[in-house]
Design an enzyme around this catalytic site. Sequence first.
Site, PDB file in Angstrom:
ATOM      1  N   TYR A 198      -2.523 -29.432   4.660  1.00  0.00           N
ATOM      2  CA  TYR A 198      -3.913 -29.188   4.257  1.00  0.00           C
ATOM      3  C   TYR A 198      -4.858 -29.032   5.456  1.00  0.00           C
ATOM      4  O   TYR A 198      -5.478 -27.982   5.638  1.00  0.00           O
ATOM      5  CB  TYR A 198      -4.390 -30.306   3.322  1.00  0.00           C
ATOM      6  CG  TYR A 198      -5.785 -30.050   2.793  1.00  0.00           C
ATOM      7  CD1 TYR A 198      -6.063 -28.883   2.090  1.00  0.00           C
ATOM      8  CD2 TYR A 198      -6.809 -30.954   3.013  1.00  0.00           C
ATOM      9  CE1 TYR A 198      -7.344 -28.625   1.613  1.00  0.00           C
ATOM     10  CE2 TYR A 198      -8.096 -30.705   2.534  1.00  0.00           C
ATOM     11  CZ  TYR A 198      -8.356 -29.537   1.841  1.00  0.00           C
ATOM     12  OH  TYR A 198      -9.612 -29.283   1.379  1.00  0.00           O
ATOM     13  N   ASP A 257      -4.405 -21.569  -6.461  1.00  0.00           N
ATOM     14  CA  ASP A 257      -5.045 -21.492  -5.161  1.00  0.00           C
ATOM     15  C   ASP A 257      -4.171 -21.350  -3.930  1.00  0.00           C
ATOM     16  O   ASP A 257      -2.965 -21.411  -3.979  1.00  0.00           O
ATOM     17  CB  ASP A 257      -6.019 -22.652  -5.004  1.00  0.00           C
ATOM     18  CG  ASP A 257      -7.315 -22.160  -4.363  1.00  0.00           C
ATOM     19  OD1 ASP A 257      -7.376 -20.968  -4.013  1.00  0.00           O
ATOM     20  OD2 ASP A 257      -8.250 -22.949  -4.210  1.00  0.00           O
ATOM     21  N   ASP A 610      26.603   4.451  -5.631  1.00  0.00           N
ATOM     22  CA  ASP A 610      25.496   5.202  -5.041  1.00  0.00           C
ATOM     23  C   ASP A 610      25.519   4.877  -3.542  1.00  0.00           C
ATOM     24  O   ASP A 610      26.190   3.923  -3.129  1.00  0.00           O
ATOM     25  CB  ASP A 610      24.199   4.719  -5.711  1.00  0.00           C
ATOM     26  CG  ASP A 610      22.972   5.063  -4.907  1.00  0.00           C
ATOM     27  OD1 ASP A 610      22.777   6.249  -4.631  1.00  0.00           O
ATOM     28  OD2 ASP A 610      22.223   4.132  -4.541  1.00  0.00           O
ATOM     29  N   ASP A 612      22.416   5.291  -0.694  1.00  0.00           N
ATOM     30  CA  ASP A 612      21.215   4.660  -0.110  1.00  0.00           C
ATOM     31  C   ASP A 612      20.701   3.554  -1.017  1.00  0.00           C
ATOM     32  O   ASP A 612      20.480   3.757  -2.205  1.00  0.00           O
ATOM     33  CB  ASP A 612      20.114   5.706   0.098  1.00  0.00           C
ATOM     34  CG  ASP A 612      20.412   6.604   1.264  1.00  0.00           C
ATOM     35  OD1 ASP A 612      20.245   6.156   2.405  1.00  0.00           O
ATOM     36  OD2 ASP A 612      20.849   7.742   1.019  1.00  0.00           O
ATOM     37  N   ASP A 796      20.869   1.681  -7.127  1.00  0.00           N
ATOM     38  CA  ASP A 796      19.604   0.942  -6.961  1.00  0.00           C
ATOM     39  C   ASP A 796      18.383   1.673  -7.486  1.00  0.00           C
ATOM     40  O   ASP A 796      17.331   1.070  -7.635  1.00  0.00           O
ATOM     41  CB  ASP A 796      19.364   0.625  -5.476  1.00  0.00           C
ATOM     42  CG  ASP A 796      19.025   1.875  -4.691  1.00  0.00           C
ATOM     43  OD1 ASP A 796      19.759   2.881  -4.830  1.00  0.00           O
ATOM     44  OD2 ASP A 796      18.007   1.874  -3.970  1.00  0.00           O
TER      45      ASP A 796
HETATM   46  O1  LIG Z   1      21.374   8.675  -4.246  1.00  0.00           O
HETATM   47  P1  LIG Z   1      21.218   7.939  -2.958  1.00  0.00           P
HETATM   48  O2  LIG Z   1      22.475   7.862  -2.169  1.00  0.00           O
HETATM   49  O3  LIG Z   1      20.594   6.601  -3.176  1.00  0.00           O
HETATM   50  O4  LIG Z   1      20.200   8.799  -2.081  1.00  0.00           O
HETATM   51  C1  LIG Z   1      18.845   8.972  -2.488  1.00  0.00           C
HETATM   52  C2  LIG Z   1      18.026   9.551  -1.326  1.00  0.00           C
HETATM   53  O5  LIG Z   1      18.234   8.671  -0.222  1.00  0.00           O
HETATM   54  C3  LIG Z   1      17.689   9.023   1.049  1.00  0.00           C
HETATM   55  O6  LIG Z   1      16.327   8.649   1.070  1.00  0.00           O
HETATM   56  C4  LIG Z   1      16.112   7.274   0.854  1.00  0.00           C
HETATM   57  O7  LIG Z   1      16.799   6.472   1.844  1.00  0.00           O
HETATM   58  C5  LIG Z   1      16.319   6.617   3.200  1.00  0.00           C
HETATM   59  C6  LIG Z   1      17.180   5.769   4.114  1.00  0.00           C
HETATM   60  O8  LIG Z   1      17.150   4.434   3.791  1.00  0.00           O
HETATM   61  C7  LIG Z   1      14.831   6.233   3.284  1.00  0.00           C
HETATM   62  O9  LIG Z   1      14.356   6.442   4.593  1.00  0.00           O
HETATM   63  C8  LIG Z   1      14.045   7.098   2.292  1.00  0.00           C
HETATM   64  O10 LIG Z   1      12.688   6.690   2.294  1.00  0.00           O
HETATM   65  C9  LIG Z   1      14.627   6.953   0.893  1.00  0.00           C
HETATM   66  O11 LIG Z   1      13.952   7.781  -0.012  1.00  0.00           O
HETATM   67  C10 LIG Z   1      17.907  10.475   1.388  1.00  0.00           C
HETATM   68  O12 LIG Z   1      17.144  10.848   2.513  1.00  0.00           O
HETATM   69  C11 LIG Z   1      17.692  11.422   0.220  1.00  0.00           C
HETATM   70  O13 LIG Z   1      18.186  12.713   0.570  1.00  0.00           O
HETATM   71  C12 LIG Z   1      18.496  10.926  -0.973  1.00  0.00           C
HETATM   72  O14 LIG Z   1      18.340  11.803  -2.058  1.00  0.00           O
END
Ligand SMILES: O=P(O)(O)OC[C@H]1O[C@H](O[C@H]2O[C@H](CO)[C@@H](O)[C@H](O)[C@H]2O)[C@H](O)[C@@H](O)[C@@H]1O
Length: 923
Positions: A198, A257, A610, A612, A796
């Site tokens: 605090y 708070d 998937d 990314d 994701d």
């Molecule tokens: O279907 P995914 O394999 O999940 O790919 C989706 C897109 O992913 C990429 O962009 C996303 O990841 C990047 C790296 O972490 C990040 O920088 C970006 O902001 C994300 O949107 C990729 O560049 C795309 O072509 C894919 O479609």
Amino acid sequence: MDSFADPYTRRGDDISIEQVRENIASLEEQHRKLGIPLSGRIIHVCHYLPITATLLANQNANGFGVLSPPATPPSRPTDVPGPLSASPSSENELSTTNGEAASSIWSLAPRHGHAAMISGIRSLSHSHEQLIVGWTGDIQSSSTETTPSDSISQKQREEFEFALKDYHPKESDPDDERDRKTKYVPVWLDDKVAHGHYDGYCKQTLWPLFHYLLWQDVATEYASADSHYPYYESTNAAFARRIADVYRPGDLIWVHDYHLLLVPRLVRESILEAVIGLFVHTPFPSSEVFRCLPRRKEILDGMLGANLVCFQTYSYSRHFISTCVRVCGYETTTRGIDVEGHVTAVMHCPVGIDAERVARDITRPGIQPKLEALRNLYEGKKIIVGRDKLDVVKGVIHKLRAFEKLLQDYPEWIGNVVMIQVTSPALTDSPKLERMVSELVAHINGEYGSLDFIPVHHYHQTLKKDEFYALLSVADLAVITPLRDGMNTTSMEFVIAQNAIGKNPSVLSEFMGISKNMEDALLVNPWNLGDVAAAINKGLLMDPEEKAARHEKLYKVVTTHTSHTWAAVLVKMILGQLGLQGTARQTPYIPKELLEGMYVKAKKRLFLFDYDGTLAPIVKIPSMATPSDATLEALEKLSMDPQNLVYIISGRDGAFLEQHLGHLKNVGFSAEHGGFVRERGDKQWTNFTKNLDMSWMAEVEEIFRYYTERTTGSHIEVKKSSITWHYRSADPEWGQFQCRQCQDLLENNLAHKRPIEVLVGKKNLEVRPIAVNKGEIVKRILYKNPDAEFIFCAGDDKTDEDMFRALLLFPPGSTKVTMDAPISVTLVDDPKAQPVELAIKSEAVFTTAVGHSSKRTLAVWHVTTPGEVVEHMLSLVKDIPYTPVKRETSSVQEVVEQPSADAAAAAEEPTTVTTTPIGKASL
Ligand SMILES: O=P(O)(O)OC[C@H]1O[C@H](O[C@H]2O[C@H](CO)[C@@H](O)[C@H](O)[C@H]2O)[C@H](O)[C@@H](O)[C@@H]1O
């Protein structure tokens, strides 16, 4: 976002407390009908219990109680008003003896302060059972000292808790059964931790920051804005544990708070389905100020554990949203702030006062004589009153300077107006500030006073309630001009105090939360001394008609926006969140044993990943999202097992997948959201888009270029048959705003004319042919492998939901699944293909969303991070030996991306990134 709405108004009319209560009852009924559990209890979590505790007797060596009533009332720290009376005859005292083993006598009394919050909370007792969880505060002893918390035995603690069971605050009617529904749950803290929390982190770090004071302005000897953080953390953890002790399913939890900002997340970690609201009583500063906090992310993430974060005003909620976006990179949706799928709604609802009670108190018999005494003392003079804590943010120095300016600019007031300024001690008051105030008062009195006229009367003391109300009632004008204030209740009490008599006006700072509701007061910028002086002059000269008209409006605000309506609106708001998000459906964490058991049993298994956000964490620059060694190990080991078929189904283009994963010979790939497939062991890609009309690509690229020009830091990723606009490195708010505009344009002007689908990804906008999607690829794989007995599919983002949808194989009541041949462009090569019967059982289909458990998804299970996906996979193949495969250097042209946000901000030219296919692969 909902936070734009004024919670009190409905079609522009004021909503009454009765209406809010009806709304609550009907919402509860609706939820119960839908099977949403509601216990009828509310757990309020406040820094302090609204009770002070004095330990009057301690156990002697023989175990017998030794009663030693205090000779003088126990001392109290300056910030924490002590009991009204600690003597054994106090009507609030409750002593406990425990038969012959009596070892301690506790005296309990109401704790002063936070009156609006506490009266609001108590007003809910008419309909809900209430628990108030709070720190005991320093335990007073029978001497003038406090008792160190570690000297209070477990037995004494239990006795204290026992005493709390029968405690009723003085202001409540002890016969009123409703109040008996309130239970008090003490949090015991070690002294060092409690005060580090605090006096340290709350008062030296967060309080100044939330009031726009960076630390060097507050105390020069202050070591670091971070030094007391461990105490803050452990205090919040102690609160979270205590909540978990008393929690029952269906409870609503309201955390109050800035002392407890980590609590929502900590509670969420132990009670996944908890319904948590957080109300922030202080201001919330602009993101430019908040971002200076060393622990900014921890604090924001702590708050975002709640289902709903509520502020006093719209601007505080706006600052919070923009801070989450700017500091953490989180995105907002119409429902709130999205953190990996957990959505926190953000709203505002100002606290009011208990207007009825204040009105009652103001007519107490003790007040009139005090009021008359004051009137006689300053007969013939106008009286300006001010009452503030002596805290830098309360702006007392500015106010005194403005009063001096009044005497300079309007000398006719010299001899005709007095300012009675009462300052109560604050924890953060510094001798320096006290000295400055005294010097300024002396200066004004020296300059403008005379033998029979003292312009400023300054009292540095805590006023008794009667004196305070007498002062408010006698005033011709109130001047309340803090530099920042979360809400400010004195201004509301003044309106009530003035109702019976003068209906006199007030000069209020526009930097207090309440000012938005009090537009009929004279609102000023406290830094503009000339304007404040002019407003004081105007207030003193205001004619009775104008006073009455302004007062009437203010009175209506104060008596309709009360602490009771505030508390009821909070309950209504949190109930409104139920069923909207994860509170209704939490996706459970993937059960490791079941997964492993099913894996072992199955003769043929499918793995559909998937990329990314699933196999690699999201990073700022797309080309940097390379697979980790652990990811490669998992994929390699899984795909080495002849019983397994492994696919990566990504939005990436083939070039990227080949470059980073192409060496995994037994892995199959799908690129560009289903536009291309490369079967395992193959070098060739099948292009499902080759016969499609792709003329839209140029049009989309042109639109993306338009937005890239306007959005510094954004760039375009052109793939073979899809195109992505990225704004992760742009200003987050501007980027999201531009993204929405662009999406709108594409959907309303292009999508209906062209065979395309617009996808909102993670800080990107993608366009691909409507004929292909990841779900179609999954169907194709499944159709070709009907004998699969186990499926693990992880993703994701929204495009991965197509995969999960394709795997919703079991219509209700069915046990056997027959699958038609896919009829999309991803069709199996034989157009006469027949339906197949699948071997899979529903319990062996592990659709898994990567993200928060409350994310909306069709997946059956969830894990939180890509790292956890990989861990689970590695554990399935832990017995397979592994020698890392040497990665070949690819001939692919490196994908050139925008640099970091700051560097990108300097770039002027829009960027288009084009990737080329690898060597022999033909796309
Ligand atoms: O279907 P995914 O394999 O999940 O790919 C989706 C897109 O992913 C990429 O962009 C996303 O990841 C990047 C790296 O972490 C990040 O920088 C970006 O902001 C994300 O949107 C990729 O560049 C795309 O072509 C894919 O479609």
